[in-house]
Design a protein around this motif. Structure first.
Motif, PDB file in Angstrom:
ATOM      1  N   PHE A 167       0.847  -1.192   0.000  1.00  0.00           N
ATOM      2  CA  PHE A 167       0.000   0.000   0.000  1.00  0.00           C
ATOM      3  C   PHE A 167       0.879   1.238   0.000  1.00  0.00           C
ATOM      4  CE2 PHE A 167      -2.887  -3.174   1.558  1.00  0.00           C
ATOM      5  CZ  PHE A 167      -4.115  -2.803   1.043  1.00  0.00           C
ATOM      6  N   GLU A 168       0.326   2.301  -0.557  1.00  0.00           N
ATOM      7  CA  GLU A 168       0.977   3.604  -0.548  1.00  0.00           C
ATOM      8  C   GLU A 168      -0.062   4.634  -0.117  1.00  0.00           C
ATOM      9  OE1 GLU A 168       2.749   6.593  -3.934  1.00  0.00           O
ATOM     10  OE2 GLU A 168       3.283   4.465  -4.084  1.00  0.00           O
ATOM     11  N   TRP A 169       0.381   5.687   0.587  1.00  0.00           N
ATOM     12  CA  TRP A 169      -0.562   6.713   0.994  1.00  0.00           C
ATOM     13  C   TRP A 169       0.077   8.084   1.040  1.00  0.00           C
ATOM     14  CZ3 TRP A 169       1.160   3.004   4.483  1.00  0.00           C
ATOM     15  CH2 TRP A 169       1.930   3.464   5.548  1.00  0.00           C
ATOM     16  N   PHE A 170      -0.832   9.072   1.079  1.00  0.00           N
ATOM     17  CA  PHE A 170      -0.440  10.467   1.187  1.00  0.00           C
ATOM     18  C   PHE A 170      -1.249  11.100   2.314  1.00  0.00           C
ATOM     19  CE2 PHE A 170      -1.351  14.928   0.025  1.00  0.00           C
ATOM     20  CZ  PHE A 170      -0.062  15.427   0.012  1.00  0.00           C
ATOM     21  N   GLU A 171      -0.548  11.708   3.284  1.00  0.00           N
ATOM     22  CA  GLU A 171      -1.174  12.470   4.358  1.00  0.00           C
ATOM     23  C   GLU A 171      -2.197  11.677   5.175  1.00  0.00           C
ATOM     24  OE1 GLU A 171      -0.709  16.061   5.376  1.00  0.00           O
ATOM     25  OE2 GLU A 171       1.150  15.325   4.501  1.00  0.00           O
ATOM     26  N   LEU A 172      -1.773  10.557   5.750  1.00  0.00           N
ATOM     27  CA  LEU A 172      -2.590   9.831   6.724  1.00  0.00           C
ATOM     28  C   LEU A 172      -2.026  10.115   8.104  1.00  0.00           C
ATOM     29  CD1 LEU A 172      -3.182   6.281   5.158  1.00  0.00           C
ATOM     30  CD2 LEU A 172      -4.530   8.373   4.890  1.00  0.00           C
ATOM     31  N   GLY A 173      -2.910  10.360   9.063  1.00  0.00           N
ATOM     32  CA  GLY A 173      -2.472  10.692  10.408  1.00  0.00           C
ATOM     33  C   GLY A 173      -2.932   9.691  11.444  1.00  0.00           C
ATOM     34  N   ASN A 174      -2.253   9.712  12.596  1.00  0.00           N
ATOM     35  CA  ASN A 174      -2.603   8.860  13.730  1.00  0.00           C
ATOM     36  C   ASN A 174      -2.542   9.732  14.985  1.00  0.00           C
ATOM     37  OD1 ASN A 174      -2.859   7.033  15.789  1.00  0.00           O
ATOM     38  ND2 ASN A 174      -1.030   5.841  15.269  1.00  0.00           N
ATOM     39  N   TYR A 175      -3.712  10.231  15.367  1.00  0.00           N
ATOM     40  CA  TYR A 175      -3.809  11.081  16.551  1.00  0.00           C
ATOM     41  C   TYR A 175      -4.760  10.482  17.585  1.00  0.00           C
ATOM     42  CZ  TYR A 175      -1.083  14.609  14.187  1.00  0.00           C
ATOM     43  OH  TYR A 175      -0.063  15.272  13.550  1.00  0.00           O
ATOM     44  N   GLY A 176      -4.924   9.161  17.552  1.00  0.00           N
ATOM     45  CA  GLY A 176      -5.711   8.478  18.570  1.00  0.00           C
ATOM     46  C   GLY A 176      -7.168   8.240  18.232  1.00  0.00           C
ATOM     47  N   ASN A 177      -7.617   8.660  17.047  1.00  0.00           N
ATOM     48  CA  ASN A 177      -9.012   8.431  16.655  1.00  0.00           C
ATOM     49  C   ASN A 177      -9.100   7.707  15.322  1.00  0.00           C
ATOM     50  OD1 ASN A 177      -9.094  11.366  18.190  1.00  0.00           O
ATOM     51  ND2 ASN A 177     -10.772   9.999  18.743  1.00  0.00           N
ATOM     52  N   ARG A 228     -15.895  -2.500   3.891  1.00  0.00           N
ATOM     53  CA  ARG A 228     -16.614  -2.049   5.084  1.00  0.00           C
ATOM     54  C   ARG A 228     -15.764  -0.975   5.763  1.00  0.00           C
ATOM     55  NH1 ARG A 228     -17.520  -8.146   6.894  1.00  0.00           N
ATOM     56  NH2 ARG A 228     -18.982  -8.729   5.250  1.00  0.00           N
ATOM     57  N   MET A 229     -16.268   0.245   5.756  1.00  0.00           N
ATOM     58  CA  MET A 229     -15.566   1.357   6.404  1.00  0.00           C
ATOM     59  C   MET A 229     -16.253   1.648   7.727  1.00  0.00           C
ATOM     60  SD  MET A 229     -14.742   3.972   3.266  1.00  0.00           S
ATOM     61  CE  MET A 229     -13.392   4.784   4.113  1.00  0.00           C
ATOM     62  N   VAL A 230     -15.455   1.748   8.777  1.00  0.00           N
ATOM     63  CA  VAL A 230     -15.986   2.095  10.094  1.00  0.00           C
ATOM     64  C   VAL A 230     -15.365   3.429  10.493  1.00  0.00           C
ATOM     65  CG1 VAL A 230     -16.186   1.423  12.521  1.00  0.00           C
ATOM     66  CG2 VAL A 230     -16.278  -0.326  10.725  1.00  0.00           C
ATOM     67  N   TYR A 231     -16.231   4.411  10.654  1.00  0.00           N
ATOM     68  CA  TYR A 231     -15.787   5.744  11.085  1.00  0.00           C
ATOM     69  C   TYR A 231     -15.762   5.814  12.600  1.00  0.00           C
ATOM     70  CZ  TYR A 231     -15.910   7.701   6.430  1.00  0.00           C
ATOM     71  OH  TYR A 231     -15.639   7.969   5.119  1.00  0.00           O
ATOM     72  N   ASN A 232     -14.899   6.656  13.127  1.00  0.00           N
ATOM     73  CA  ASN A 232     -14.746   6.811  14.569  1.00  0.00           C
ATOM     74  C   ASN A 232     -15.996   7.438  15.178  1.00  0.00           C
ATOM     75  OD1 ASN A 232     -13.798   8.646  16.989  1.00  0.00           O
ATOM     76  ND2 ASN A 232     -12.403   6.897  16.842  1.00  0.00           N
ATOM     77  N   THR A 233     -16.547   6.804  16.201  1.00  0.00           N
ATOM     78  CA  THR A 233     -17.786   7.241  16.844  1.00  0.00           C
ATOM     79  C   THR A 233     -17.672   8.651  17.417  1.00  0.00           C
ATOM     80  OG1 THR A 233     -18.286   4.956  17.407  1.00  0.00           O
ATOM     81  CG2 THR A 233     -19.483   6.637  18.612  1.00  0.00           C
ATOM     82  N   GLU A 234     -16.567   8.947  18.067  1.00  0.00           N
ATOM     83  CA  GLU A 234     -16.400  10.259  18.701  1.00  0.00           C
ATOM     84  C   GLU A 234     -16.232  11.390  17.693  1.00  0.00           C
ATOM     85  OE1 GLU A 234     -13.173  10.091  21.504  1.00  0.00           O
ATOM     86  OE2 GLU A 234     -13.916   8.207  22.348  1.00  0.00           O
ATOM     87  N   SER A 241     -13.051  19.145   2.569  1.00  0.00           N
ATOM     88  CA  SER A 241     -12.038  19.978   3.217  1.00  0.00           C
ATOM     89  C   SER A 241     -12.009  19.814   4.736  1.00  0.00           C
ATOM     90  CB  SER A 241     -12.275  21.452   2.859  1.00  0.00           C
ATOM     91  OG  SER A 241     -13.563  21.855   3.265  1.00  0.00           O
ATOM     92  N   PHE A 242     -12.810  18.922   5.271  1.00  0.00           N
ATOM     93  CA  PHE A 242     -12.795  18.638   6.712  1.00  0.00           C
ATOM     94  C   PHE A 242     -12.104  17.296   6.948  1.00  0.00           C
ATOM     95  CE2 PHE A 242     -16.697  20.970   5.712  1.00  0.00           C
ATOM     96  CZ  PHE A 242     -16.476  22.125   6.446  1.00  0.00           C
ATOM     97  N   ALA A 243     -11.578  17.115   8.137  1.00  0.00           N
ATOM     98  CA  ALA A 243     -10.900  15.848   8.469  1.00  0.00           C
ATOM     99  C   ALA A 243     -11.916  14.707   8.554  1.00  0.00           C
ATOM    100  CB  ALA A 243     -10.156  15.982   9.797  1.00  0.00           C
ATOM    101  N   GLY A 244     -11.437  13.503   8.305  1.00  0.00           N
ATOM    102  CA  GLY A 244     -12.216  12.278   8.472  1.00  0.00           C
ATOM    103  C   GLY A 244     -11.430  11.312   9.333  1.00  0.00           C
ATOM    104  N   TYR A 245     -12.135  10.411  10.009  1.00  0.00           N
ATOM    105  CA  TYR A 245     -11.488   9.493  10.951  1.00  0.00           C
ATOM    106  C   TYR A 245     -12.023   8.088  10.725  1.00  0.00           C
ATOM    107  CZ  TYR A 245     -10.544  13.974  13.186  1.00  0.00           C
ATOM    108  OH  TYR A 245     -10.160  15.261  13.424  1.00  0.00           O
TER     109      TYR A 245
END
Length: 186
Positions: free
Chosen positions: A42-52, A79-85, A140-144
């Motif tokens: 896999f390859e990616w651009f601008e993926l983050g890990n901030y706990g969510n 199957r995509m699971v988005y962060n509840t919070e 333009s908004f973040a997704g988790y």
């Protein structure tokens, strides 16, 4: 009864699950990098890990994630699971999912619109033979994303029919004659 030879079958290909851990995303940062998950690159651009979960954004360009080597079978569904919070807004066409049979050559696309409070989404392509997928964050908004699970079609790229089980009919039996019951005395 006649004895039959056992039929050898290919083992089903296990679902592939993408998370911050399976991708090896470093904590408290955004990265553009590569990783191998269950033998697939896999390859990616601008993926983050901030706990969510896997955080996607549009700050330096829109985040994306795709495989660069083919899956061992066609994609049945994702199957995509988005962060509840963090899933607290409605976002039309938040993600674009591209499908194809060669890296970078996508022939089918669909979108995922996110609804406030709904965390699970199932994306089904128009065919179950695609072996490449790209996830593109389209707003333009973040997704988790807590997780992205890629479910594969059975061997040969065909999904089994969802047929009704055969109706079972009980065997006919002859009526049994019984003696009349003796009434209880009061």
């Amino acid at each position: 009864p006649e004895e039959t030879e056992p039929v050898e079958t290919e083992p089903a290909i296990a679902d592939l699950v993408l998370t911050v851990d399976s991708l090896g995303l470093p904590s408290q940062s955004y990265t553009s990098s590569t990783a191998t998950v269950d033998g697939v690159d896999f390859e990616w651009f601008e993926l983050g890990n901030y706990g969510n979960g896997i955080q996607v954004r549009s700050k330096n360009g829109n985040s994306y994630l795709f495989n660069t080597t083919a899956f061992g079978a066609g994609i049945k569904e994702i199957r995509m699971v988005y962060n509840t919070e963090k899933n607290t807004y409605n976002n039309t066409d938040a993600e674009i999912i591209y499908f194809g049979n060669e890296a970078g050559d996508y022939t089918y696309e669909t979108t995922v619109s996110v609804a406030k409070g709904t965390t699970e989404y199932v994306i089904t392509p128009d065919a179950d033979t695609y072996t490449f997928v790209k996830f593109y964050h389209n707003i333009s908004f973040a997704g988790y994303w807590d997780s992205v699970t890629i479910v594969f079609a059975d061997e040969g790229g065909e999904t089994p029919d969802n047929t009704e089980p055969e109706e079972t009919v009980p065997e006919e039996t002859e009526p049994v004659e019984t003696e009349p019951a003796i009434a209880d005395l009061v």
